[in-house]
Design a protein around this motif. Structure first.
Motif, PDB file in Angstrom:
ATOM      1  N   GLY B  71      -1.953 -47.022  -5.144  1.00 17.01           N
ATOM      2  CA  GLY B  71      -0.998 -46.111  -4.532  1.00 17.01           C
ATOM      3  C   GLY B  71      -0.996 -46.283  -3.023  1.00 17.01           C
ATOM      4  N   CYS B  72      -0.458 -45.309  -2.330  1.00 13.85           N
ATOM      5  CA  CYS B  72      -0.333 -45.419  -0.870  1.00 13.85           C
ATOM      6  C   CYS B  72      -0.508 -44.041  -0.217  1.00 13.85           C
ATOM      7  CB  CYS B  72       1.038 -45.997  -0.510  1.00 13.85           C
ATOM      8  SG  CYS B  72       1.291 -46.246   1.257  1.00 13.85           S
ATOM      9  N   ILE B  73      -1.364 -44.003   0.785  1.00 10.91           N
ATOM     10  CA  ILE B  73      -1.589 -42.764   1.551  1.00 10.91           C
ATOM     11  C   ILE B  73      -1.141 -43.024   2.985  1.00 10.91           C
ATOM     12  CG2 ILE B  73      -3.324 -41.115   2.393  1.00 10.91           C
ATOM     13  CD1 ILE B  73      -5.091 -42.065  -0.028  1.00 10.91           C
ATOM     14  N   ARG B  74      -0.335 -42.111   3.480  1.00  8.56           N
ATOM     15  CA  ARG B  74       0.153 -42.245   4.863  1.00  8.56           C
ATOM     16  C   ARG B  74      -0.539 -41.222   5.752  1.00  8.56           C
ATOM     17  NH1 ARG B  74       5.214 -40.324   7.984  1.00  8.56           N
ATOM     18  NH2 ARG B  74       5.478 -38.784   6.329  1.00  8.56           N
ATOM     19  N   GLN B  75      -0.946 -41.649   6.930  1.00 12.07           N
ATOM     20  CA  GLN B  75      -1.486 -40.721   7.937  1.00 12.07           C
ATOM     21  C   GLN B  75      -0.412 -40.528   8.993  1.00 12.07           C
ATOM     22  OE1 GLN B  75      -5.000 -42.187   9.919  1.00 12.07           O
ATOM     23  NE2 GLN B  75      -5.338 -40.303  11.052  1.00 12.07           N
ATOM     24  N   PHE B  76      -0.090 -39.300   9.300  1.00 16.93           N
ATOM     25  CA  PHE B  76       0.900 -39.080  10.358  1.00 16.93           C
ATOM     26  C   PHE B  76       0.605 -37.827  11.167  1.00 16.93           C
ATOM     27  CE2 PHE B  76       3.565 -35.627   8.632  1.00 16.93           C
ATOM     28  CZ  PHE B  76       3.257 -35.659   7.272  1.00 16.93           C
ATOM     29  N   HIS B  77       1.162 -37.805  12.360  1.00 16.12           N
ATOM     30  CA  HIS B  77       1.037 -36.671  13.283  1.00 16.12           C
ATOM     31  C   HIS B  77       2.425 -36.081  13.475  1.00 16.12           C
ATOM     32  CE1 HIS B  77      -3.048 -37.846  14.976  1.00 16.12           C
ATOM     33  NE2 HIS B  77      -2.727 -38.830  14.170  1.00 16.12           N
ATOM     34  N   LEU B  78       2.487 -34.802  13.773  1.00  9.58           N
ATOM     35  CA  LEU B  78       3.763 -34.172  14.105  1.00  9.58           C
ATOM     36  C   LEU B  78       3.785 -33.929  15.611  1.00  9.58           C
ATOM     37  CD1 LEU B  78       4.886 -31.393  11.601  1.00  9.58           C
ATOM     38  CD2 LEU B  78       6.017 -33.547  12.148  1.00  9.58           C
ATOM     39  N   LYS B  79       4.807 -34.482  16.277  1.00  8.80           N
ATOM     40  CA  LYS B  79       4.914 -34.283  17.724  1.00  8.80           C
ATOM     41  C   LYS B  79       6.333 -33.832  18.034  1.00  8.80           C
ATOM     42  CE  LYS B  79       4.292 -36.499  22.129  1.00  8.80           C
ATOM     43  NZ  LYS B  79       4.381 -37.745  22.861  1.00  8.80           N
ATOM     44  N   ASN B  80       6.469 -32.638  18.527  1.00  7.02           N
ATOM     45  CA  ASN B  80       7.793 -32.053  18.780  1.00  7.02           C
ATOM     46  C   ASN B  80       8.682 -32.156  17.540  1.00  7.02           C
ATOM     47  OD1 ASN B  80       6.866 -31.748  21.428  1.00  7.02           O
ATOM     48  ND2 ASN B  80       7.674 -33.755  22.028  1.00  7.02           N
ATOM     49  N   GLY B  81       8.088 -31.900  16.384  1.00  7.08           N
ATOM     50  CA  GLY B  81       8.854 -31.909  15.130  1.00  7.08           C
ATOM     51  C   GLY B  81       9.107 -33.290  14.568  1.00  7.08           C
TER      52      GLY B  81
END
Lengths: 208, 208
Positions: B71-81
């Motif tokens: 499978g696939c796991i994504r890492q992400f940040h939220l910056k100003n939406g």
């Protein structure tokens, strides 16, 4: 013991002072006896290098780790003849340029002293001996490298998600000393921008 | 034993198959007895998550590490939406989002399954127990994390010293599967560019 306590809180250029400091830190490690402290110290080597010294050339296999007690070490890559600065290690920082050292392969980068710099050096063989004789140190080192990895991830994330101006402001906030210690072209490269862009950013901020 | 041998060489969604694989890897560790293998296995938990599941929310303290078996796991940040993707972890990769986990502090990022994903989970307490009962594992882990740190440094260095087109070409070379598994806007963000820039780069390369 937190490994960081190994390191002096203020920069100093006296090799003898640094050795005394290392002894005082090791004395606090409750599982060590006097003779063991001397054995551990013998694995480290404290040395001062003149400004301009290359601690490592591209293509060499890194054989040692360095902890900076005073001065500045720059890590850079050469790409099409252009220097790309990727890190500065100043007082109380360990060189975490692990690429090449962990894999025992030629390094794709240089390590240069940009000031007279005093470091504690631990060679690969000394490190293996340290872990073998004192497994507790491997545990301390594991925690230490996790912390470094954590810091590095934060730095990369900030770099990826920020504008050049935000990167510059972050530098002002976290490492203001670099602004007067490091030539502008190296600083610009470290921020991933051209020197003229850095000048524009500085002017814009100064005029606010 | 290299920790990577823990991991299956082909993606699979069968939790039972994965547990069998983990047993076969542990059997190869010459310092372990049968009962110890069962004790170690009991520290891990294999689970499949549906596409869209958030393994971690921003602000939560990460309490586990994950190894992706399929499978696939994504890492992400939220910056100003806006979502800023900083990593994709696919088959045979461990989530090396150490920030928050090592420091026991709230994570500044999200972990999202972008496909149905099967992982082996090791909680903080289980990891401490593993290191305590089998100090040899801490040594293996130390080597493993050095390797991850090394890979991460190489990735950051490449990101810092390359043009967007070079980054895209490197992705084509090293992780071509991402191009058809991941939406273009996520891929663009991962490359540090806007989706329209990625489209231009792809057209330019296709026309060569």
């Amino acid at each position: 013991m937190d490994i960081s306590t190994f390191y002096c809180s203020k920069p100093t250029r006296s090799e003898k002072t640094i050795e005394d400091l290392m002894v005082s830190c090791l004395v606090e490690v409750n599982f060590l006896k006097d003779k063991e402290i001397q054995n551990i110290l013998s694995l480290f080597h404290v040395q001062t290098f003149k400004k301009g010294t290359l601690l490592l050339n591209e293509g060499e296999i890194p054989r040692a780790t360095y902890h900076n007690f005073g001065g500045c070490i720059r890590q850079f890559h050469l790409k099409n003849g252009e220097e790309k600065t990727t890190a500065f290690y100043t007082e109380n920082q360990s060189v975490d340029a692990i690429t090449g050292f962990s894999s025992n392969t030629p390094a794709p980068y240089y390590l240069e002293c940009t000031e007279d710099t005093t470091v504690a050096i631990l060679h690969r063989k000394g490190r293996s001996e340290l872990f073998k004789c004192f497994p507790q140190f491997e545990s301390l080192y594991r925690v230490d490298i996790e912390q470094k990895f954590h810091n590095y991830q934060q730095r990369f994330t900030h770099f990826m998600t920020s504008t050049p101006e935000e990167r510059y402001l972050n530098l002002l906030d976290t490492r203001p000393d670099l602004l007067y210690r490091v030539p502008q072209y190296q600083l610009a490269s470290y921020l991933g921008i051209k020197p003229e862009s850095l000048s524009r950013i500085r002017k814009r901020i100064a005029s606010k």
